[in-house]
Design a protein around this motif. Structure first.
Motif, mmCIF file in Angstrom:
data_model
loop_
_atom_site.group_PDB
_atom_site.id
_atom_site.type_symbol
_atom_site.label_atom_id
_atom_site.label_comp_id
_atom_site.label_asym_id
_atom_site.label_seq_id
_atom_site.Cartn_x
_atom_site.Cartn_y
_atom_site.Cartn_z
ATOM 1 N N ILE A 69 0.850 -1.199 0.000
ATOM 2 C CA ILE A 69 0.000 0.000 0.000
ATOM 3 C C ILE A 69 0.880 1.242 0.000
ATOM 4 C CG2 ILE A 69 -1.614 1.380 1.381
ATOM 5 C CD1 ILE A 69 -3.069 -1.212 2.089
ATOM 6 N N LEU A 70 1.919 1.242 0.817
ATOM 7 C CA LEU A 70 2.830 2.389 0.829
ATOM 8 C C LEU A 70 3.473 2.600 -0.536
ATOM 9 C CD1 LEU A 70 4.630 2.151 4.286
ATOM 10 C CD2 LEU A 70 2.916 3.826 3.559
ATOM 11 N N HIS A 71 3.919 1.518 -1.166
ATOM 12 C CA HIS A 71 4.552 1.668 -2.476
ATOM 13 C C HIS A 71 3.549 2.132 -3.538
ATOM 14 C CE1 HIS A 71 8.672 0.579 -1.739
ATOM 15 N NE2 HIS A 71 8.281 -0.455 -1.023
ATOM 16 N N LEU A 72 2.296 1.661 -3.457
ATOM 17 C CA LEU A 72 1.265 2.168 -4.369
ATOM 18 C C LEU A 72 1.056 3.660 -4.154
ATOM 19 C CD1 LEU A 72 -1.612 -0.500 -4.402
ATOM 20 C CD2 LEU A 72 -0.171 0.193 -6.330
ATOM 21 N N LEU A 73 1.009 4.064 -2.892
ATOM 22 C CA LEU A 73 0.862 5.471 -2.546
ATOM 23 C C LEU A 73 2.051 6.275 -3.096
ATOM 24 C CD1 LEU A 73 -0.073 6.685 0.982
ATOM 25 C CD2 LEU A 73 2.016 7.483 -0.046
ATOM 26 N N TYR A 74 3.268 5.771 -2.887
ATOM 27 C CA TYR A 74 4.463 6.463 -3.394
ATOM 28 C C TYR A 74 4.419 6.571 -4.915
ATOM 29 C CZ TYR A 74 6.506 5.354 1.224
ATOM 30 O OH TYR A 74 6.761 5.232 2.556
ATOM 31 N N TYR A 75 3.996 5.505 -5.553
ATOM 32 C CA TYR A 75 3.915 5.501 -7.016
ATOM 33 C C TYR A 75 2.882 6.517 -7.494
ATOM 34 C CZ TYR A 75 4.018 3.553 -11.728
ATOM 35 O OH TYR A 75 4.166 3.392 -13.083
ATOM 36 N N ARG A 76 1.711 6.541 -6.860
ATOM 37 C CA ARG A 76 0.645 7.468 -7.268
ATOM 38 C C ARG A 76 1.065 8.922 -7.070
ATOM 39 N NH1 ARG A 76 -1.868 9.703 -10.480
ATOM 40 N NH2 ARG A 76 -3.833 10.710 -9.996
ATOM 41 N N VAL A 77 1.648 9.240 -5.933
ATOM 42 C CA VAL A 77 2.098 10.614 -5.686
ATOM 43 C C VAL A 77 3.167 11.002 -6.705
ATOM 44 C CG1 VAL A 77 3.314 12.112 -4.042
ATOM 45 C CG2 VAL A 77 1.454 10.626 -3.248
ATOM 46 N N SER A 78 4.046 10.079 -7.021
ATOM 47 C CA SER A 78 5.095 10.351 -8.006
ATOM 48 C C SER A 78 4.511 10.556 -9.401
ATOM 49 C CB SER A 78 6.127 9.221 -8.003
ATOM 50 O OG SER A 78 6.749 9.137 -6.734
ATOM 51 N N GLN A 79 3.403 9.873 -9.716
ATOM 52 C CA GLN A 79 2.707 10.129 -10.973
ATOM 53 C C GLN A 79 2.196 11.565 -11.007
ATOM 54 O OE1 GLN A 79 -0.418 7.109 -10.922
ATOM 55 N NE2 GLN A 79 0.525 6.071 -12.667
ATOM 56 N N ILE A 80 1.543 11.969 -9.926
ATOM 57 C CA ILE A 80 0.981 13.323 -9.842
ATOM 58 C C ILE A 80 2.085 14.361 -10.012
ATOM 59 C CG2 ILE A 80 -0.123 15.001 -8.295
ATOM 60 C CD1 ILE A 80 -1.625 12.527 -7.063
ATOM 61 N N ASN A 81 3.214 14.134 -9.363
ATOM 62 C CA ASN A 81 4.314 15.105 -9.380
ATOM 63 C C ASN A 81 5.225 14.973 -10.597
ATOM 64 O OD1 ASN A 81 3.558 16.327 -6.956
ATOM 65 N ND2 ASN A 81 4.661 14.816 -5.749
ATOM 66 N N GLY A 82 5.087 13.910 -11.357
ATOM 67 C CA GLY A 82 5.922 13.716 -12.536
ATOM 68 C C GLY A 82 7.370 13.402 -12.204
ATOM 69 N N CYS A 83 7.598 12.636 -11.140
ATOM 70 C CA CYS A 83 8.961 12.289 -10.731
ATOM 71 C C CYS A 83 9.356 10.949 -11.354
ATOM 72 C CB CYS A 83 9.068 12.222 -9.214
ATOM 73 S SG CYS A 83 10.752 11.831 -8.661
ATOM 74 N N ALA A 84 10.122 11.013 -12.429
ATOM 75 C CA ALA A 84 10.511 9.799 -13.163
ATOM 76 C C ALA A 84 11.367 8.871 -12.307
ATOM 77 C CB ALA A 84 11.249 10.181 -14.443
ATOM 78 N N TYR A 85 12.264 9.436 -11.499
ATOM 79 C CA TYR A 85 13.129 8.586 -10.671
ATOM 80 C C TYR A 85 12.288 7.759 -9.705
ATOM 81 C CZ TYR A 85 16.880 6.877 -7.753
ATOM 82 O OH TYR A 85 17.746 6.047 -7.088
ATOM 83 N N CYS A 86 11.339 8.390 -9.036
ATOM 84 C CA CYS A 86 10.514 7.668 -8.060
ATOM 85 C C CYS A 86 9.552 6.694 -8.746
ATOM 86 C CB CYS A 86 9.763 8.643 -7.167
ATOM 87 S SG CYS A 86 10.855 9.505 -5.996
ATOM 88 N N LEU A 87 9.064 7.045 -9.931
ATOM 89 C CA LEU A 87 8.221 6.106 -10.677
ATOM 90 C C LEU A 87 9.021 4.857 -11.032
ATOM 91 C CD1 LEU A 87 6.266 8.573 -12.953
ATOM 92 C CD2 LEU A 87 5.303 7.129 -11.145
ATOM 93 N N ASP A 88 10.250 5.044 -11.477
ATOM 94 C CA ASP A 88 11.133 3.920 -11.790
ATOM 95 C C ASP A 88 11.373 3.077 -10.537
ATOM 96 O OD1 ASP A 88 13.157 2.496 -13.502
ATOM 97 O OD2 ASP A 88 14.544 3.367 -12.038
ATOM 98 N N MET A 89 11.733 3.734 -9.444
ATOM 99 C CA MET A 89 12.039 3.036 -8.194
ATOM 100 C C MET A 89 10.844 2.232 -7.687
ATOM 101 S SD MET A 89 12.674 4.590 -4.382
ATOM 102 C CE MET A 89 14.319 5.177 -4.593
ATOM 103 N N HIS A 90 9.710 2.883 -7.536
ATOM 104 C CA HIS A 90 8.576 2.215 -6.904
ATOM 105 C C HIS A 90 7.908 1.199 -7.827
ATOM 106 C CE1 HIS A 90 9.242 4.335 -3.287
ATOM 107 N NE2 HIS A 90 9.295 5.477 -3.953
ATOM 108 N N SER A 91 8.003 1.395 -9.127
ATOM 109 C CA SER A 91 7.483 0.348 -10.024
ATOM 110 C C SER A 91 8.345 -0.904 -9.890
ATOM 111 C CB SER A 91 7.437 0.827 -11.474
ATOM 112 O OG SER A 91 8.726 1.102 -11.978
ATOM 113 N N LYS A 92 9.655 -0.739 -9.805
ATOM 114 C CA LYS A 92 10.547 -1.895 -9.639
ATOM 115 C C LYS A 92 10.289 -2.592 -8.306
ATOM 116 C CE LYS A 92 14.271 -0.183 -12.594
ATOM 117 N NZ LYS A 92 15.590 0.491 -12.630
ATOM 118 N N ASP A 93 10.130 -1.811 -7.233
ATOM 119 C CA ASP A 93 9.855 -2.402 -5.920
ATOM 120 C C ASP A 93 8.515 -3.132 -5.908
ATOM 121 O OD1 ASP A 93 12.262 -1.554 -4.802
ATOM 122 O OD2 ASP A 93 11.389 0.256 -3.903
#
Length: 159
Positions: free
Chosen positions: A34-58
């Motif tokens: 759930i935390l990683h889904l939350l991190y991924y969603r927030v990173s989508q909103i903010n457009g953070c490619a590094y965090c999208l890469d990180m949390h999708s891999k995790d």
């Protein structure tokens, strides 16, 4: 974008404080997916490619389905997110996109039905922390694509 500054450098006091928060969140009772889904969603909103890469891999390494990741941007319309995940995602969006100085009562009530008071505090901390990481990564041009699953877990556990 080219990396402007490696703010993850060993000994950086600001990053040590963020790693301390990550260490706390690693021990929360909130499900890590759930935390990683939350991190991924927030990173989508903010457009953070590094965090999208990180949390999708995790998420993928933890067994998350590709379908759920691809559709996460439209989680409200998709049938394959639990009530608890929906409450966490609504909470994350409400804290990330501040349309008003008043937090939506319906979002609070739904989250309060799914999470304990301590978990609500941890959810708020998780959202504000990923927003901070997003902003650091965007400002300093993190090296997108370089993250390896578990790369920061030792720093989080040590914090």
């Amino acid at each position: 974008m080219e990396q402007r500054l490696n703010f993850f450098q060993k000994g950086n006091a600001a990053m040590r404080s963020l790693f301390g928060i990550a260490g706390h969140l690693a021990k929360t009772t909130i499900d890590k997916n759930i935390l990683h889904l939350l991190y991924y969603r927030v990173s989508q909103i903010n457009g953070c490619a590094y965090c999208l890469d990180m949390h999708s891999k995790d998420l993928l390494a933890a067994g998350e389905s590709i379908q759920r990741l691809l559709v996460l941007d439209a989680w409200r319309e998709a049938p394959f997110y639990s009530d608890k995940e929906r409450a966490a995602l609504a909470w994350a969006e409400a804290l990330t996109v501040l349309d008003s100085p008043v937090f939506p009562e319906d979002v609070y009530k739904e989250a309060a039905q799914q999470f304990s008071e301590e978990e609500l505090v941890d959810l708020a901390l998780a959202v504000t922390t990923i927003n901070t990481y997003n902003r650091f990564n965007i400002a300093f041009g993190a090296a997108v694509g370089t993250y390896q699953v578990g790369q920061f877990s030792q720093k989080q556990e040590a914090a």
